[in-house]
Scaffold this active site. Structure first.
Site, PDB file in Angstrom:
ATOM      1  N   ASP A   9       0.842  -1.199   0.000  1.00 18.79           N
ATOM      2  CA  ASP A   9       0.000   0.000   0.000  1.00 18.79           C
ATOM      3  C   ASP A   9       0.879   1.252   0.000  1.00 18.79           C
ATOM      4  O   ASP A   9       1.784   1.388   0.825  1.00 18.79           O
ATOM      5  CB  ASP A   9      -0.855  -0.029   1.274  1.00 18.79           C
ATOM      6  CG  ASP A   9      -1.761   1.174   1.417  1.00 18.79           C
ATOM      7  OD1 ASP A   9      -2.957   1.040   1.124  1.00 18.79           O
ATOM      8  OD2 ASP A   9      -1.263   2.244   1.827  1.00 18.79           O
ATOM      9  N   TYR A  54       3.004  10.091   0.500  1.00 18.18           N
ATOM     10  CA  TYR A  54       4.096   9.508   1.296  1.00 18.18           C
ATOM     11  C   TYR A  54       5.464   9.895   0.707  1.00 18.18           C
ATOM     12  O   TYR A  54       6.487   9.759   1.362  1.00 18.18           O
ATOM     13  CB  TYR A  54       4.025   7.975   1.364  1.00 18.18           C
ATOM     14  CG  TYR A  54       2.734   7.410   1.916  1.00 18.18           C
ATOM     15  CD1 TYR A  54       1.814   8.214   2.585  1.00 18.18           C
ATOM     16  CD2 TYR A  54       2.423   6.056   1.766  1.00 18.18           C
ATOM     17  CE1 TYR A  54       0.619   7.685   3.077  1.00 18.18           C
ATOM     18  CE2 TYR A  54       1.240   5.525   2.270  1.00 18.18           C
ATOM     19  CZ  TYR A  54       0.344   6.347   2.911  1.00 18.18           C
ATOM     20  OH  TYR A  54      -0.828   5.820   3.385  1.00 18.18           O
ATOM     21  N   LYS A  78      -2.900   5.931  -3.863  1.00 16.72           N
ATOM     22  CA  LYS A  78      -3.938   6.861  -3.382  1.00 16.72           C
ATOM     23  C   LYS A  78      -3.794   8.231  -4.026  1.00 16.72           C
ATOM     24  O   LYS A  78      -2.686   8.747  -4.175  1.00 16.72           O
ATOM     25  CB  LYS A  78      -3.859   7.020  -1.856  1.00 16.72           C
ATOM     26  CG  LYS A  78      -4.048   5.722  -1.116  1.00 16.72           C
ATOM     27  CD  LYS A  78      -4.185   5.896   0.380  1.00 16.72           C
ATOM     28  CE  LYS A  78      -3.833   4.603   1.072  1.00 16.72           C
ATOM     29  NZ  LYS A  78      -2.406   4.432   1.314  1.00 16.72           N
ATOM     30  N   HIS A 129      -7.601   9.553  -1.220  1.00 19.44           N
ATOM     31  CA  HIS A 129      -6.922   9.475   0.077  1.00 19.44           C
ATOM     32  C   HIS A 129      -7.740  10.098   1.218  1.00 19.44           C
ATOM     33  O   HIS A 129      -7.888   9.507   2.284  1.00 19.44           O
ATOM     34  CB  HIS A 129      -5.549  10.159  -0.031  1.00 19.44           C
ATOM     35  CG  HIS A 129      -4.564   9.682   0.978  1.00 19.44           C
ATOM     36  ND1 HIS A 129      -3.218   9.731   0.777  1.00 19.44           N
ATOM     37  CD2 HIS A 129      -4.726   9.140   2.200  1.00 19.44           C
ATOM     38  CE1 HIS A 129      -2.596   9.233   1.837  1.00 19.44           C
ATOM     39  NE2 HIS A 129      -3.491   8.872   2.719  1.00 19.44           N
TER      40      HIS A 129
END
Ligand code: A2P
Length: 277
Positions: free
Chosen positions: A33, A38, A63, A96
């Site tokens: 994931d 990130y 996402k 997200h």
């Protein structure tokens, strides 16, 4: 879908991320994931290229970040994510965070518009499954006005101390897969007295108690670790039966290990910055 997924949030970009994903895959994880926010998707992509596991055996989740506000911007961002990950398709693509009434007056229309972008990526074969993350019942219900494909997944914060009973029931009633982010309460619930007591009773780790809790509630925990021993432990240690009265004690825990990240919070994005997104 594998019972436990591997999360890449918070792992330092570059070599540490590539190594962690390679370690996870070699330990047996197949569900990885990631997310644009990130900031390490390129490094994740390197590991996917290097791991020598056939693509069809992997389940890769991406996402969409909220900088995309139109259908066209969503499609563009989705394709950029594929490039960063060096993939032809994603197995799962999630919004997200929702636009929300506390921040955007037009939140319903905005969520509806970006959802159409996800539907387009799905219909054109760029993603195999589309869903949401951090959507509440209100956000999901509002999507019903315009969606032609309803979200197949909702990824939410879920662990002992953050038992989202109503949302869980709603997602099940709407045939959604529920994924649990922060299944160990970002590590913070592991020292909780109740969890430590149960870990002694069942002779398993505190992490195993949390993962058992998530899986027994039909959620797919997305667990993070950069340590190969803990990676392996998290894949298998949850396989034991917990008595229902103990499960109820875990359900009753409140505000333990809660990140405080509420999709309807006016200050969500400031808090996400502090949290590291
Ligand atoms: P580490 O990377 O050193 O293993 P969550 O998935 O709920 O966000 O929690 C992630 C945190 O929990 C990370 O800090 C991770 O640290 C730690 N962690 C992961 N697995 C275990 C485990 N089996 N036992 C103890 N801590 C763990």
């Amino acid at each position: 879908m594998q019972k436990v997924g591997f999360g890449t949030f918070g792992i330092e970009n570059g070599k540490p991320t590539t190594q962690a994903v390679l370690d996870a895959i070699h330990t047996g994880y197949r569900h990885i994931d990631t997310a644009v926010s990130y900031g390490n998707d390129f490094a994740v992509g390197k590991a996917l290229k290097k791991c020598e596991i056939p693509r069809e055996e992997l389940h890769i989740t991406g996402k969409l970040w909220c900088s995309a506000k139109t259908k066209e911007e969503v499609v563009e961002q989705g394709k950029r994510t594929l490039k960063m990950l060096k993939l032809e398709y994603l197995d799962e693509y999630l919004v997200h965070w929702p636009f929300s009434k506390s921040r955007e007056e037009n939140w319903k229309v905005m969520n509806g518009d970006i959802w159409l972008g996800l539907e387009q990526l799905y219909k054109e074969g760029y993603v195999k499954c589309i869903g949401t993350s951090n959507f509440t019942i209100e956000h999901l219900e509002a999507l019903k006005d315009t969606a032609t494909v309803f979200p197949m997944v909702n990824q939410i914060e879920f662990h002992p101390g953050k038992y989202q009973r109503q949302l869980l029931t709603y997602c099940k009633q709407n045939d959604m897969i529920i994924e649990a982010w922060s299944p160990l309460g970002a590590g913070a619930v592991l020292q909780n007295d109740t969890i430590m007591e149960l870990s002694q009773k069942y002779r398993v780790s505190s992490a195993a108690i949390c993962l058992n809790f998530c899986i027994a509630h039909d959620t797919v925990p997305i667990v993070r670790s950069t340590n190969p021993i803990r990676m392996a432990e998290n894949l298998s240690s949850w396989k034991f039966h917990m008595e229902s009265q103990d499960m109820e004690r875990l359900e009753a825990l409140v505000n333990v290990g809660d990140t405080g990240l509420d999709p309807d919070d006016k200050d969500l994005f400031r808090k996400l910055e502090e949290y590291g997104k």
